[in-house]
Design a protein around this motif. Structure first.
Motif, mmCIF file in Angstrom:
data_model
loop_
_atom_site.group_PDB
_atom_site.id
_atom_site.type_symbol
_atom_site.label_atom_id
_atom_site.label_comp_id
_atom_site.label_asym_id
_atom_site.label_seq_id
_atom_site.Cartn_x
_atom_site.Cartn_y
_atom_site.Cartn_z
ATOM 1 N N TRP A 48 0.805 -1.214 0.000
ATOM 2 C CA TRP A 48 0.000 0.000 0.000
ATOM 3 C C TRP A 48 0.842 1.270 0.000
ATOM 4 C CZ3 TRP A 48 -4.768 1.385 -1.053
ATOM 5 C CH2 TRP A 48 -5.767 0.414 -1.088
ATOM 6 N N ILE A 49 2.038 1.216 0.553
ATOM 7 C CA ILE A 49 2.849 2.425 0.647
ATOM 8 C C ILE A 49 3.223 2.946 -0.731
ATOM 9 C CG2 ILE A 49 5.079 1.254 0.747
ATOM 10 C CD1 ILE A 49 3.958 4.393 2.704
ATOM 11 N N TYR A 50 3.217 2.075 -1.745
ATOM 12 C CA TYR A 50 3.549 2.501 -3.096
ATOM 13 C C TYR A 50 2.343 3.070 -3.838
ATOM 14 C CZ TYR A 50 8.062 0.168 -2.613
ATOM 15 O OH TYR A 50 9.317 -0.194 -2.192
ATOM 16 N N VAL A 51 1.169 2.957 -3.252
ATOM 17 C CA VAL A 51 -0.051 3.413 -3.929
ATOM 18 C C VAL A 51 -0.223 4.927 -3.817
ATOM 19 C CG1 VAL A 51 -2.578 3.212 -3.937
ATOM 20 C CG2 VAL A 51 -1.160 1.180 -3.600
ATOM 21 N N VAL A 103 1.385 13.893 1.692
ATOM 22 C CA VAL A 103 2.078 13.826 2.979
ATOM 23 C C VAL A 103 2.371 12.371 3.346
ATOM 24 C CG1 VAL A 103 1.790 14.209 5.450
ATOM 25 C CG2 VAL A 103 1.225 16.033 3.843
ATOM 26 N N ILE A 104 1.402 11.485 3.139
ATOM 27 C CA ILE A 104 1.641 10.068 3.418
ATOM 28 C C ILE A 104 2.751 9.531 2.518
ATOM 29 C CG2 ILE A 104 0.614 7.763 3.384
ATOM 30 C CD1 ILE A 104 -2.064 9.073 4.050
ATOM 31 N N HIS A 105 2.706 9.919 1.242
ATOM 32 C CA HIS A 105 3.745 9.495 0.297
ATOM 33 C C HIS A 105 5.114 10.027 0.715
ATOM 34 C CE1 HIS A 105 5.551 8.349 -3.488
ATOM 35 N NE2 HIS A 105 5.868 9.595 -3.770
ATOM 36 N N LEU A 106 5.153 11.288 1.135
ATOM 37 C CA LEU A 106 6.411 11.915 1.529
ATOM 38 C C LEU A 106 7.007 11.245 2.763
ATOM 39 C CD1 LEU A 106 8.407 14.302 1.064
ATOM 40 C CD2 LEU A 106 6.965 15.641 2.607
ATOM 41 N N TRP A 107 6.189 11.039 3.786
ATOM 42 C CA TRP A 107 6.694 10.423 5.001
ATOM 43 C C TRP A 107 7.032 8.952 4.773
ATOM 44 C CZ3 TRP A 107 8.775 12.658 8.920
ATOM 45 C CH2 TRP A 107 8.392 13.946 9.274
ATOM 46 N N GLY A 108 6.237 8.285 3.956
ATOM 47 C CA GLY A 108 6.545 6.887 3.654
ATOM 48 C C GLY A 108 7.892 6.740 2.979
ATOM 49 N N LYS A 109 8.163 7.596 1.999
ATOM 50 C CA LYS A 109 9.447 7.532 1.318
ATOM 51 C C LYS A 109 10.589 8.004 2.205
ATOM 52 C CE LYS A 109 7.612 5.788 -2.186
ATOM 53 N NZ LYS A 109 7.812 4.340 -2.414
ATOM 54 N N PHE A 110 10.295 8.895 3.154
ATOM 55 C CA PHE A 110 11.335 9.319 4.084
ATOM 56 C C PHE A 110 11.795 8.148 4.943
ATOM 57 C CE2 PHE A 110 12.482 10.810 8.348
ATOM 58 C CZ PHE A 110 13.562 11.629 8.042
ATOM 59 N N MET A 112 11.510 5.105 4.232
ATOM 60 C CA MET A 112 12.101 4.079 3.373
ATOM 61 C C MET A 112 13.472 4.495 2.849
ATOM 62 S SD MET A 112 8.825 2.854 1.106
ATOM 63 C CE MET A 112 9.855 1.822 0.077
ATOM 64 N N ALA A 113 13.907 5.721 3.210
ATOM 65 C CA ALA A 113 15.185 6.254 2.693
ATOM 66 C C ALA A 113 15.187 6.203 1.171
ATOM 67 C CB ALA A 113 16.371 5.490 3.270
ATOM 68 N N ALA A 114 14.197 6.878 0.590
ATOM 69 C CA ALA A 114 13.967 6.774 -0.848
ATOM 70 C C ALA A 114 15.048 7.431 -1.693
ATOM 71 C CB ALA A 114 12.607 7.391 -1.203
#
Length: 228
Positions: A48-51, A103-110, A112-114
Motif C-alpha cells: 500500500w505504501i507505493y499506492v 504527505v503520506i507518500h512523503l513520510w513513507g518515502k522518508f 524508506m530512505a527513498a
C-alpha cells in the motif's frame, strides 16, 4: 546522373547536427525504452505504501481539471451557481486529498530512505513539489473572494512584509493572487511533477530496505552499483 528520388532520399544515418536527433537521443538516455510506461513492476510494489504516489497524481489531475472549470466560470459563477458550488467543492476536496496523499507518500518515502540508489534528485523534486503546492494552496485560499480570504490576507501581510517579499507578493491584491494561483504556481508545480515522474521511471521505484539487504546478500551488488 542521379534521380530526384535518390537525391531526396533520407541518408542511412541521421545527421548529428539535427536537433530532433539530439532530442531523441537525449530522451532515450534519460528514460530508456521500456521504462517510461512499464507493464511489469517488482513484487514489493503491491504494498500500500507505493499506492499513495499514484493517488497523489490522480488527485492532482482532479485539482487541475476542476480548477480549469472554475477559471472558465469566474468568481461570480462559483459563488452564485449551484453547479459552481459543486465544482468549487470538488476543487477544494480534491486539494485536501492531494495533500493527504502527498504527505503520506512523503513520510513513507522518508522512512524508506527513498534517496538510495542515486535517487537523491527524485527525493529533492518530491520535496519541491510539496513546498510549491503549499504556496499554490495559500494563493487559492486568498482567491476565494470572501471574508475568509480577506482575513487570511490581512493576517499574512505583516509576516510576508517582515521577510521582504511583500513588495512583489502582495497578498492584499486579490487579482495578483488569483493570477499566481491559476498561472504561475501551477505551471511551476507541474514542471517539477513531470521531472519527478521522469526520474521515478528512470531509476525505478525504490525497493524496501530489507529487500535491498536481501539482494546484496544474494548478488553481492548494491542498488547504487546496479543503477546507471
Amino acid at each position: 546522373m542521379t534521380s530526384i528520388a535518390s537525391r531526396t532520399a533520407a541518408p542511412d544515418r541521421p545527421a548529428r547536427g539535427n536537433w530532433t536527433v539530439r532530442l531523441r537521443e537525449r530522451l532515450s538516455r534519460t528514460v530508456p525504452p521500456g521504462q517510461l510506461l512499464p507493464d511489469r513492476q517488482p513484487v514489493y510494489v503491491s504494498s500500500w505504501i507505493y499506492v499513495f504516489g499514484v493517488l497523489t497524481l490522480a488527485a492532482l489531475l482532479v485539482v487541475l481539471a476542476s480548477g480549469a472549470v472554475l477559471a472558465l466560470g469566474g468568481p461570480a459563477w462559483w459563488h452564485t451557481s449551484s453547479t459552481g458550488h459543486f465544482v468549487n467543492s470538488l476543487h477544494l476536496w480534491s486539494v485536501e486529498l492531494f495533500f493527504a496523499f502527498m504527505v503520506i507518500h512523503l513520510w513513507g518515502k522518508f522512512f524508506m530512505a527513498a534517496w538510495r540508489g542515486r535517487r537523491a534528485l527524485t527525493w529533492i523534486t518530491g520535496v519541491l513539489c510539496f513546498v510549491g503546492s503549499i504556496g499554490t494552496a495559500f494563493t487559492g485560499y486568498l482567491s476565494q473572494s470572501n471574508f475568509d480570504s480577506q482575513w487570511i490576507s490581512t493576517q499574512a501581510k505583516d509576516g510576508l512584509n517582515s521577510v521582504g517579499v511583500g513588495a512583489w507578493f502582495n497578498v492584499l491584491n486579490p487579482g495578483q493572487m488569483l493570477m499566481w494561483h491559476i498561472a504561475l504556481l501551477p505551471f511551476g508545480v507541474g514542471v517539477v511533477v513531470v521531472l519527478h515522474v521522469i526520474l521515478v521511471r528512470r531509476h525505478g521505484v525504490v525497493p524496501p530496505i530489507d529487500a535491498e539487504v536481501a539482494e546484496v546478500a544474494e548478488t553481492g551488488r548494491t542498488d547504487e552499483e546496479g543503477t546507471s
